[in-house]
Design an enzyme around this catalytic site. Structure first.
Site, PDB file in Angstrom:
ATOM      1  N   ASP A  89      -0.472   0.663  -1.475  1.00 34.33           N
ATOM      2  CA  ASP A  89      -1.638   0.459  -2.405  1.00 34.33           C
ATOM      3  C   ASP A  89      -1.867  -1.183  -2.390  1.00 34.33           C
ATOM      4  O   ASP A  89      -0.795  -1.930  -2.306  1.00 34.33           O
ATOM      5  CB  ASP A  89      -0.910   0.640  -3.621  1.00 34.33           C
ATOM      6  CG  ASP A  89      -1.768   0.582  -5.084  1.00 34.33           C
ATOM      7  OD1 ASP A  89      -2.733   1.575  -5.393  1.00 34.33           O
ATOM      8  OD2 ASP A  89      -2.070  -0.573  -5.357  1.00 34.33           O
ATOM      9  N   ILE A  90      -3.051  -1.533  -2.399  1.00 34.46           N
ATOM     10  CA  ILE A  90      -3.227  -2.960  -2.228  1.00 34.46           C
ATOM     11  C   ILE A  90      -3.007  -3.684  -3.608  1.00 34.46           C
ATOM     12  O   ILE A  90      -3.367  -3.073  -4.641  1.00 34.46           O
ATOM     13  CB  ILE A  90      -4.967  -3.043  -2.069  1.00 34.46           C
ATOM     14  CG1 ILE A  90      -5.393  -2.340  -0.658  1.00 34.46           C
ATOM     15  CG2 ILE A  90      -5.339  -4.456  -1.839  1.00 34.46           C
ATOM     16  CD1 ILE A  90      -6.683  -2.303  -0.363  1.00 34.46           C
ATOM     17  N   GLU A  97      -7.634   2.275  -4.112  1.00 35.89           N
ATOM     18  CA  GLU A  97      -7.219   1.450  -3.211  1.00 35.89           C
ATOM     19  C   GLU A  97      -5.796   1.954  -2.702  1.00 35.89           C
ATOM     20  O   GLU A  97      -4.954   1.161  -2.133  1.00 35.89           O
ATOM     21  CB  GLU A  97      -6.981  -0.019  -3.928  1.00 35.89           C
ATOM     22  CG  GLU A  97      -5.953  -0.031  -4.987  1.00 35.89           C
ATOM     23  CD  GLU A  97      -6.462   0.376  -6.314  1.00 35.89           C
ATOM     24  OE1 GLU A  97      -5.838  -0.053  -7.389  1.00 35.89           O
ATOM     25  OE2 GLU A  97      -7.686   0.839  -6.315  1.00 35.89           O
TER      26      GLU A  97
END
Length: 487
Positions: free
Chosen positions: A339-340, A382
């Site tokens: 996950d960003i 994301e």
């Protein structure tokens, strides 16, 4: 003298002079037989039509001239009964050329009588209708192929190529994709040559170059000293002597070419050949359009429009298959989720357009690291995933670490990072959802422990998060919960 009142002075195994004088220069094929339907005489046009010299067939039964016995017995036979006083009759029969090919001819036959009105033989005029019959036959085959519910688009194209090969008498049939100066084979149907799909040629070294230059059907039936320099050069390079092809336009854009070719010269191509070529091209272009539309829909369902990564739908399907394999064999599979970090703040500070750039850049960097054998999936806004088969957890952790470093090294004008969770498909998992939840738990731990790191569900580093593990079937659930309880 008309064809219905020809009179001979006497029956004779030789052609009477009156008949020869009347029909020797007749502009169409003419044949004369006796009452037993044996050949007495034919003119030069008849010899050219069927390929036989008069000396070869004189005195023989016309049975040998028919392509099948049924036409001889039931069509020709009904019109050659000595006891019947027949008028002129027209019918279509299938004849056999000396080379074995079939000739369809509209036949006008009439009785030949002597001066006293006695029937002494039969005469017939043949009008070659082979071209129109072959076109109609090709049309029927094309309709049968295109309307088939059992053939795929690729199978229909292959069947059309086979049909064209038979029609033109050429052993090589290709559908090409033309990009810049490259000729790439998409579909091939070849009798002897081995030209599989994806084979590439330089466009200048093919007859298709001239086809595309003219933008219209192009044909070469024989290469000799009268051929232009480019045609001779292609013939020398490829060993081909005959070619007929046309440009393919799919959905209004230039796509490639359809071409049929062979190493031997052949008779000049006629209108019927070009008519069938255009029909084959139109059907193939339609199948290509349908195939491209299907592929576009498939890509839309399986490929994320923004990042090019696989969609969540494609991920779920692959995850299910990978998990099922681990239940049937001792093979090991790993799931990486990442996950960003701080992505919401990126959108808030720089706008969603810049956020899209970040998503695309990270997806591209990760896919480059993964190579062609592994697929990146975008499973949330994301959040991304990678499924690994036939590998251990350490390999997955090392790969995740290299992906984390690739993301952290991106130069986007601000720092970028991602948090990773890794989970093996443990034997205690009942479904792929258990596997996914366990990897998600590891990802949550990476976020909770400071982000920009890789965490596995076996506690490397420790899963220091609050609450209980949602995985009742997780083999490490007691250890996980113990760690979280002590946090």
């Amino acid at each position: 003298m008309t064809v219905t009142d020809t009179h001979l002075t006497a029956p004779s195994p030789c052609a009477p002079r009156a008949f020869v004088d009347a029909f020797d220069q007749f502009p169409e094929p003419v044949i004369l037989t006796d009452l037993a339907r044996r050949v007495i005489w034919c003119n030069a046009h008849f010899e050219n039509l069927l390929g036989y010299d008069l000396s070869t067939v004189q005195g023989t039964s016309t049975r040998s001239l028919y392509a099948n016995r049924q036409d001889f017995d039931h069509i020709g036979g009904k019109r050659a009964i000595p006891k019947r006083d027949l008028d002129r009759r027209c019918y279509t029969a299938e004849y056999r050329h000396k080379d074995g090919s079939k000739i369809f001819a509209e036949t006008t036959s009439w009785p030949v009588k002597d001066a006293e009105g006695q029937l002494i033989g039969f005469a017939a005029i043949l009008r070659d209708k082979t071209a129109s019959y072959r076109v109609n036959e090709a049309l029927s085959d094309l309709y049968r192929i295109s309307s088939s519910q059992s053939l795929t688009g690729s199978e229909k194209i292959d069947a059309i190529l086979a049909l064209g090969r038979r029609f033109f008498g050429l052993p090589i049939a290709l559908v090409s994709l033309i990009r810049d100066d490259k000729f790439t084979v998409l579909f091939s149907n070849c009798a002897h040559a081995d030209i599989p799909p994806t084979t590439q040629f330089c466009l200048d070294e093919t007859f298709c170059h001239q086809t595309l230059e003219t933008g219209a059907p192009h044909a070469v039936h024989q290469i000799d000293e009268n051929s232009d320099a480019q045609t001779r050069a292609v013939g020398d390079k490829t060993g081909l002597q005959a070619y007929i092809g046309l440009p393919l336009t799919v959905d209004g854009e230039r796509f490639g070419t359809l071409g049929f070719s062979g190493p031997a010269a052949r008779p000049a191509f006629g209108k019927a050949d070009f008519d069938v070529l255009k029909l084959c091209g139109a059907w193939i272009a339609q199948e290509l359009s349908l195939e491209m539309s299907y592929q576009a829909l498939t890509r839309e369902a399986q490929q994320d429009w923004l990042t090019g990564a696989g969609t969540n739908r494609a991920f779920r399907k692959t995850l299910n298959m990978a998990f099922a394999k681990t239940r049937l064999s001792p093979s090991s599979a790993q799931l990486i989720l990442f996950d960003i970090d701080h992505f919401k703040s990126i959108n808030d500070r720089f706008g969603h357009d810049r956020g899209d750039v970040v998503l695309r850049s990270i997806a591209q960097a990760v896919q480059e690291k993964l190579g062609r054998d592994l697929q990146l999936y975008r499973i949330g806004g994301e959040e991304f995933a990678v499924i690994l088969e036939q590998c251990d957890t350490q390999f997955a952790v090392d790969l995740a670490e290299s992906l984390r470093e690739a993301i952290a090294s991106l130069a986007l004008g601000f720092d970028t990072s991602a948090s990773f969770g890794v989970s093996p498909a443990a034997k205690g998992f009942k479904t792929e959802n258990d596997w996914l939840k366990c990897a998600d738990l590891a990802l949550y731990a990476a976020k909770h422990n400071g982000r920009n790191q890789v965490v596995t569900n076996n506690g490397v580093p420790s899963l220091r998060v609050s609450g209980k593990c949602p995985m009742t079937s997780c083999p490490e659930s007691e250890e996980c919960n113990a760690r979280r309880s002590s946090a």
